[in-house]
Write a protein that holds these residues in place. Sequence first.
Motif, PDB file in Angstrom:
ATOM      1  N   MET A 507      23.991  41.643  39.073  1.00 35.02           N
ATOM      2  CA  MET A 507      23.550  41.789  40.457  1.00 35.02           C
ATOM      3  C   MET A 507      23.772  40.501  41.237  1.00 35.02           C
ATOM      4  N   GLU A 508      23.497  39.365  40.614  1.00 36.55           N
ATOM      5  CA  GLU A 508      23.709  38.089  41.306  1.00 36.55           C
ATOM      6  C   GLU A 508      25.178  37.903  41.662  1.00 36.55           C
ATOM      7  N   ARG A 509      26.069  38.249  40.752  1.00 31.70           N
ATOM      8  CA  ARG A 509      27.503  38.123  41.049  1.00 31.70           C
ATOM      9  C   ARG A 509      27.899  39.072  42.176  1.00 31.70           C
ATOM     10  N   ALA A 510      27.344  40.283  42.150  1.00 30.28           N
ATOM     11  CA  ALA A 510      27.675  41.269  43.185  1.00 30.28           C
ATOM     12  C   ALA A 510      27.214  40.798  44.554  1.00 30.28           C
ATOM     13  N   VAL A 511      26.036  40.206  44.611  1.00 24.11           N
ATOM     14  CA  VAL A 511      25.498  39.723  45.884  1.00 24.11           C
ATOM     15  C   VAL A 511      26.337  38.567  46.425  1.00 24.11           C
ATOM     16  N   ARG A 512      26.824  37.716  45.537  1.00 30.08           N
ATOM     17  CA  ARG A 512      27.602  36.544  45.988  1.00 30.08           C
ATOM     18  C   ARG A 512      28.979  36.927  46.513  1.00 30.08           C
ATOM     19  N   ARG A 513      29.502  38.050  46.096  1.00 30.75           N
ATOM     20  CA  ARG A 513      30.856  38.434  46.492  1.00 30.75           C
ATOM     21  C   ARG A 513      30.870  38.890  47.945  1.00 30.75           C
ATOM     22  N   ARG A 514      31.807  38.415  48.714  1.00 29.84           N
ATOM     23  CA  ARG A 514      31.922  38.839  50.112  1.00 29.84           C
ATOM     24  C   ARG A 514      32.751  40.114  50.164  1.00 29.84           C
ATOM     25  N   GLY A 515      32.084  41.208  50.086  1.00 32.71           N
ATOM     26  CA  GLY A 515      32.749  42.494  50.053  1.00 32.71           C
ATOM     27  C   GLY A 515      31.965  43.431  49.155  1.00 32.71           C
ATOM     28  N   PRO A 516      32.313  44.705  49.142  1.00 34.36           N
ATOM     29  CA  PRO A 516      31.540  45.672  48.364  1.00 34.36           C
ATOM     30  C   PRO A 516      31.739  45.512  46.858  1.00 34.36           C
ATOM     31  N   VAL A 517      30.676  45.808  46.133  1.00 30.44           N
ATOM     32  CA  VAL A 517      30.714  45.785  44.670  1.00 30.44           C
ATOM     33  C   VAL A 517      29.965  47.009  44.165  1.00 30.44           C
ATOM     34  N   LEU A 518      30.544  47.701  43.207  1.00 29.16           N
ATOM     35  CA  LEU A 518      29.857  48.784  42.508  1.00 29.16           C
ATOM     36  C   LEU A 518      29.261  48.223  41.225  1.00 29.16           C
ATOM     37  N   VAL A 519      27.938  48.333  41.094  1.00 30.52           N
ATOM     38  CA  VAL A 519      27.264  47.965  39.852  1.00 30.52           C
ATOM     39  C   VAL A 519      26.938  49.267  39.131  1.00 30.52           C
ATOM     40  N   ARG A 520      27.719  49.567  38.114  1.00 28.56           N
ATOM     41  CA  ARG A 520      27.614  50.863  37.429  1.00 28.56           C
ATOM     42  C   ARG A 520      26.624  50.765  36.291  1.00 28.56           C
ATOM     43  N   LEU A 521      25.537  51.513  36.418  1.00 27.37           N
ATOM     44  CA  LEU A 521      24.523  51.566  35.374  1.00 27.37           C
ATOM     45  C   LEU A 521      24.620  52.928  34.698  1.00 27.37           C
ATOM     46  N   ASP A 522      25.272  52.969  33.551  1.00 30.11           N
ATOM     47  CA  ASP A 522      25.398  54.215  32.789  1.00 30.11           C
ATOM     48  C   ASP A 522      24.148  54.376  31.936  1.00 30.11           C
ATOM     49  N   GLU A 523      23.348  55.393  32.255  1.00 30.29           N
ATOM     50  CA  GLU A 523      22.063  55.516  31.577  1.00 30.29           C
ATOM     51  C   GLU A 523      22.224  55.676  30.063  1.00 30.29           C
ATOM     52  N   ASP A 524      23.214  56.446  29.627  1.00 30.12           N
ATOM     53  CA  ASP A 524      23.338  56.663  28.187  1.00 30.12           C
ATOM     54  C   ASP A 524      23.674  55.362  27.459  1.00 30.12           C
ATOM     55  N   VAL A 525      24.515  54.528  28.072  1.00 31.91           N
ATOM     56  CA  VAL A 525      24.880  53.258  27.452  1.00 31.91           C
ATOM     57  C   VAL A 525      23.680  52.316  27.420  1.00 31.91           C
ATOM     58  N   LEU A 526      22.999  52.171  28.557  1.00 35.52           N
ATOM     59  CA  LEU A 526      21.834  51.288  28.619  1.00 35.52           C
ATOM     60  C   LEU A 526      20.758  51.745  27.648  1.00 35.52           C
ATOM     61  N   ALA A 527      20.500  53.059  27.615  1.00 37.23           N
ATOM     62  CA  ALA A 527      19.447  53.580  26.749  1.00 37.23           C
ATOM     63  C   ALA A 527      19.778  53.349  25.276  1.00 37.23           C
ATOM     64  N   ALA A 528      21.029  53.590  24.905  1.00 39.33           N
ATOM     65  CA  ALA A 528      21.421  53.398  23.505  1.00 39.33           C
ATOM     66  C   ALA A 528      21.249  51.948  23.083  1.00 39.33           C
ATOM     67  N   ASN A 529      21.625  51.028  23.951  1.00 41.14           N
ATOM     68  CA  ASN A 529      21.528  49.618  23.609  1.00 41.14           C
ATOM     69  C   ASN A 529      20.101  49.079  23.670  1.00 41.14           C
ATOM     70  N   GLU A 530      19.203  49.842  24.297  1.00 39.21           N
ATOM     71  CA  GLU A 530      17.797  49.467  24.327  1.00 39.21           C
ATOM     72  C   GLU A 530      16.998  50.213  23.258  1.00 39.21           C
ATOM     73  N   GLY A 531      17.707  51.030  22.469  1.00 34.57           N
ATOM     74  CA  GLY A 531      17.021  51.797  21.437  1.00 34.57           C
ATOM     75  C   GLY A 531      16.146  52.901  21.988  1.00 34.57           C
ATOM     76  N   ARG A 532      16.508  53.397  23.175  1.00 31.48           N
ATOM     77  CA  ARG A 532      15.719  54.456  23.802  1.00 31.48           C
ATOM     78  C   ARG A 532      16.422  55.786  23.598  1.00 31.48           C
ATOM     79  N   GLU A 533      15.671  56.792  23.204  1.00 28.63           N
ATOM     80  CA  GLU A 533      16.255  58.111  22.979  1.00 28.63           C
ATOM     81  C   GLU A 533      16.564  58.775  24.308  1.00 28.63           C
ATOM     82  N   GLN A 534      17.768  59.333  24.445  1.00 24.47           N
ATOM     83  CA  GLN A 534      18.161  60.054  25.658  1.00 24.47           C
ATOM     84  C   GLN A 534      17.503  61.426  25.704  1.00 24.47           C
ATOM     85  N   ARG A 535      17.251  61.864  26.945  1.00 22.92           N
ATOM     86  CA  ARG A 535      16.742  63.231  27.101  1.00 22.92           C
ATOM     87  C   ARG A 535      17.850  64.219  26.841  1.00 22.92           C
TER      88      ARG A 535
END
Length: 535
Positions: A507-535
């Motif tokens: 997010m900090e890098r995205a804010v610093r960039r002069r122009g649009p940035v997509l910060v893609r948060l893939d729930e399945d990837v984040l959940a798997a790496n946090e040890g959280r079971e997907q619905r």
Amino acid sequence: MRTGAAVTATLRHYGADTLFGIPGVHTLEYFRGLAEQGFRIVLPRHEQGAAFMADGYARATGRPAVCCVISGPGLTNAATGIGQAYADSVPMFVLASVTASHTLGRGRGHLHECKDQRLIAEPITGLALHAGSVDELPELLARAWGALTSGRPRPVYLEVPIDVLAEEVGDGWQPLPPVRPDVEAPSEDALAEAARLLAGAERPAVLVGGGAAGASAQVRSLVRRLSAPVLTTVAGKGIVPDDDPLCAGQSLKRVAVREWLADRDVVLAVGTELASTDITVDVLPLKGRLVRIDVDPTHLPGDYPDALCLRADAAWALDRLLEQLPAREDSGAEADVRELRALAAAAAPPYRGWHTRVLDAVFAGIPENARVYSDMTQLAYTGTQVVPMRAPRRWLHPSGFGTLGYAVPAAAGAAVADPDAPAVAIVGDGGLLYTAQEIVTAAELGLPLVVVLWNNEALGQIRDDMIARGIEPVAVTPAPPDFSGLAAAMGAGVEAPERLADVPAAMERAVRRRGPVLVRLDEDVLAANEGREQR
């Protein structure tokens, strides 16, 4: 000078400085001379985006923006954005063309012809006007701008036939002063009665909506003076800081919180129509006395016939009340707020804890001056309740109309208004595809736009609602595109953190960039790496 240029020159005279629109054959005369008049012209990629951008600009600044659309499909494409602005009390001047005067009402299939175009705009604007001649226009513009900038903010609409737009106005054209309706101030007796009720209350509470955004200082002073808990609607978020010990935030959607409010002996509601989109129910079951401050007479008393109503600007009315209210001793209000926060948390959906962790990571990389525009997505629903805002007009959500696709173009409009403050759009994978093309506009202008994509590969809320009703989930898991490739093709940077610990830096890098940035948060990837079971 031709009529089209005279119209835009008048709007510039009134204070409009930004126009969002796509030139078309029926609006060319509006675009004649815009640059010389000092307008900033923003070219969206769809008329719906134009309306959402104007909405975002107005919410960020409190000032109207102009949305210019061609006749027929231009207006119908923009109608959703205009309707959203109407539902959420946002000032927007919708400037449209209409087919030539001799074609109106004849149904002969002329280009962009509608049976009666003004009637399309009428239900979603505060005022919808048709100019049949050049002579009518100064008065109509004065009426429109007066309606736009007084009372409850609503979009206004003005259409002019293309043949009238091309006429010469002559040397006598002069803007008229805006026509603002006279509003009788509340009587001194009504103000005194309101002060008496509040001063004598044993269990007061304050409820604030978006209409009090310009009265933040007064609301904060009054809450302290009364030592009263305050609840907010989504539009009222930040008027009193969400982390203030007296603020229970946006929690009225919880039954237990509404039951607590029902037991207050006096409730002061400021700048809110008490709509079901804010309070979940049609009418709050209040047992005590309700005092309402609102500029819109159509909501006074509304569904609360016993309410004491003060039709007035929130800042003015609160200043008058503060002159008459003595300070109260601590009445245990901070303990009440802690109880309310606990009640709201206990009644939250099961995904709230997970969403809160994600949002904590996102907002750890966002500066305090950022403006957040959220879409209709579960992550945003949680965010309106758990992410603290400390100033008004910092979290903007499409509450009333509840349309998908709002966040990206609205945040782009805010970035146009204030390029020194990052504009953050929180959007789901379904909503992004409604208006993703406006990322191109942001890239073209170098706007500081950060698009936080919550990619759960589902229309999550509708899926959950289907399951809750015993309906087999269908048509709620659309196949996603390559969002990173799509964003890059539109000129945006891409961040795709795979762990929550990596999100703040992304997010900090995205804010610093002069122009649009997509910060893609893939729930399945984040959940798997946090040890959280997907619905």
